[in-house]
Design a protein around this motif. Structure first.
Motif, PDB file in Angstrom:
ATOM      1  N   LEU A  23      -1.007   0.570   6.403  1.00  0.00           N
ATOM      2  CA  LEU A  23      -0.106  -0.523   6.764  1.00  0.00           C
ATOM      3  C   LEU A  23       0.109  -0.604   8.271  1.00  0.00           C
ATOM      4  CD1 LEU A  23       2.599  -0.239   3.950  1.00  0.00           C
ATOM      5  CD2 LEU A  23       0.712  -1.878   4.125  1.00  0.00           C
ATOM      6  N   GLU A  24       0.152   0.544   8.930  1.00  0.00           N
ATOM      7  CA  GLU A  24       0.318   0.537  10.387  1.00  0.00           C
ATOM      8  C   GLU A  24      -0.890  -0.088  11.061  1.00  0.00           C
ATOM      9  OE1 GLU A  24       2.188   0.760  13.869  1.00  0.00           O
ATOM     10  OE2 GLU A  24       3.082   1.285  11.923  1.00  0.00           O
ATOM     11  N   SER A  74       0.852  -1.184   0.000  1.00  0.00           N
ATOM     12  CA  SER A  74       0.000   0.000   0.000  1.00  0.00           C
ATOM     13  C   SER A  74       0.889   1.236   0.000  1.00  0.00           C
ATOM     14  CB  SER A  74      -0.908   0.022   1.235  1.00  0.00           C
ATOM     15  OG  SER A  74      -1.623   1.247   1.316  1.00  0.00           O
ATOM     16  N   ALA A  75       0.414   2.281  -0.658  1.00  0.00           N
ATOM     17  CA  ALA A  75       1.130   3.561  -0.635  1.00  0.00           C
ATOM     18  C   ALA A  75       0.782   4.373   0.600  1.00  0.00           C
ATOM     19  CB  ALA A  75       0.807   4.359  -1.898  1.00  0.00           C
ATOM     20  N   ASP A  76      -0.165   3.883   1.402  1.00  0.00           N
ATOM     21  CA  ASP A  76      -0.640   4.611   2.579  1.00  0.00           C
ATOM     22  C   ASP A  76       0.000   4.028   3.843  1.00  0.00           C
ATOM     23  OD1 ASP A  76      -1.982   5.842   4.626  1.00  0.00           O
ATOM     24  OD2 ASP A  76      -3.990   5.374   3.906  1.00  0.00           O
ATOM     25  N   PRO A  77       0.944   4.742   4.473  1.00  0.00           N
ATOM     26  CA  PRO A  77       1.589   4.189   5.677  1.00  0.00           C
ATOM     27  C   PRO A  77       0.621   3.957   6.822  1.00  0.00           C
ATOM     28  CG  PRO A  77       2.231   6.487   5.322  1.00  0.00           C
ATOM     29  CD  PRO A  77       1.493   6.056   4.095  1.00  0.00           C
ATOM     30  N   GLU A 105       5.500  -0.603   1.817  1.00  0.00           N
ATOM     31  CA  GLU A 105       4.987   0.737   1.556  1.00  0.00           C
ATOM     32  C   GLU A 105       5.426   1.179   0.167  1.00  0.00           C
ATOM     33  OE1 GLU A 105       5.341   5.319   3.230  1.00  0.00           O
ATOM     34  OE2 GLU A 105       5.777   3.656   4.602  1.00  0.00           O
TER      35      GLU A 105
END
Length: 271
Positions: free
Chosen positions: A104-105, A98-101, A121
Motif C-alpha cells: 500500500l505504501e 491489501s494486508a501488506d502495508p 490495510e
C-alpha cells in the motif's frame, strides 16, 4: 521466534559427506552454477521480447471492458497493478485493499497527490474489511496465489453491486511444457510464492458464481515471441506486438487455457 546463527563447526558436521567435498563435488557445484547462469541469460533475453507497447495492449482491453468509471465505485484487491493510476483517476470512488502495508505504501507513492483514493490495510477475507456495493472489482495476479479460491469468490460476490463487474488477469495453466518451464524458472523470480494457474476447474468455479462475459488469452500465439526472444531479442520484439494483438482478437479464448500463458476474464454479477 528468531533463529540464531549455527556455529560454523557444527554446521560443517551436519553437511552430507562426499556430496560437496573433493573433485566431484567441486565439478557438480561448478556445473550447477553454469546452468543457473545460462538459464538466467536465456530468461532475460526471452522476457526482453515483450516490450511495453506489446504488454499495454492487454490493459487497453481491460479499459474497454470497464468503460466509463466516472460514476462507479471501484475496488482493487492488492493494488499496484499497471492500471491502478488509471482506476484512481477515472473512478468516482477508488479503494485498494491489501494486508501488506509495504504494498500500500508503494501504491501511495505511485498515485501521488491529488487523487481521490482510499488505501485499506486489511485482509480482504477478514471482517475488518466491510465495504460493499462495488460496481467494479479488479484482480491483477490475485487468483493464482490461492490454492482454494471458492471462499474468496463467494466473498467477492457479497462485495459486488447489482450489475457489477469483475476483471481478472492471471497466469493460465498452459499445458505440461509450460508447467515444466515454470518449475525451472521459479527460483529465479523476485518472489517464489506457490502458484496455482488458471485451469478449466477454476473456469467452472467462476461460471458457477458469475456470468462469463468475455475472455482473452494474450500469450497463446504471443508465447512464440518469448521463444524467438531467447534466440534473437530484436526479432522477438518485432513480432510480439503483432502476435499478442492477434491473441486479443481470439473469440475462442475460453477454450485456450491449456495453450496460453495468461488469461483475463470479464465477469458479471448474477441476477
Amino acid at each position: 521466534m528468531g533463529h540464531s546463527a549455527m556455529p560454523q563447526n557444527q554446521s560443517d558436521r551436519l553437511k552430507p559427506k562426499g556430496s560437496g567435498d573433493g573433485p566431484l563435488g567441486t565439478a557438480l557445484g561448478r556445473g550447477a552454477g553454469l546452468a543457473s547462469d545460462l538459464w538466467r541469460r536465456i530468461r532475460t533475453r526471452a522476457l526482453s521480447a515483450i516490450g511495453p507497447e506489446a504488454e499495454a495492449q492487454l490493459y487497453e482491453v481491460h479499459k474497454e471492458w470497464l468503460g466509463d468509471l466516472s460514476g462507479k465505485k471501484v475496488l482493487e484487491i492488492g493494488g499496484g497493478s499497471p492500471l491502478s493510476p488509471w482506476l484512481a483517476d477515472t473512478a468516482r470512488t477508488y479503494h485498494a485493499v491489501s494486508a501488506d502495508p509495504a504494498e500500500l505504501e508503494a501504491l501511495k507513492v505511485r498515485l501521488g497527490e491529488g487523487r481521490t483514493a482510499r488505501l485499506i490495510e486489511a485482509d480482504p477475507m477478514s471482517g475488518a474489511f466491510r465495504e460493499t456495493g462495488y460496481d467494479v472489482i479488479y484482480l491483477h495476479s490475485v487468483l493464482h496465489r490461492m490454492a482454494e479460491r471458492g471462499p474468496f469468490l463467494d466473498r467477492l460476490l457479497k462485495k459486488l453491486a447489482i450489475e457489477g463487474r469483475v476483471v481478472t488477469t492471471d497466469p493460465a495453466d498452459g499445458g505440461a511444457l509450460t508447467r515444466l518451464v515454470r518449475t525451472i524458472d521459479r527460483p529465479f523470480r523476485a518472489e517464489s510464492l506457490p502458484e496455482h494457474p488458471v485451469t478449466e476447474e477454476l473456469k467452472a468455479e467462476l461460471a458457477e458464481r458469475f456470468y462469463l462475459i468475455n475472455c482473452v488469452a494474450p500469450f497463446r500465439l504471443g508465447k512464440a515471441a518469448l521463444v524467438l526472444g531467447a534466440l534473437h531479442p530484436e526479432l522477438g520484439r518485432r513480432v510480439s506486438e503483432r502476435l499478442i494483438a492477434e491473441d486479443l482478437k481470439d473469440r475462442a479464448a475460453f477454450n485456450r487455457l491449456n495453450a496460453s500463458l495468461q488469461v483475463s476474464f470479464l465477469l458479471g454479477a448474477p441476477d
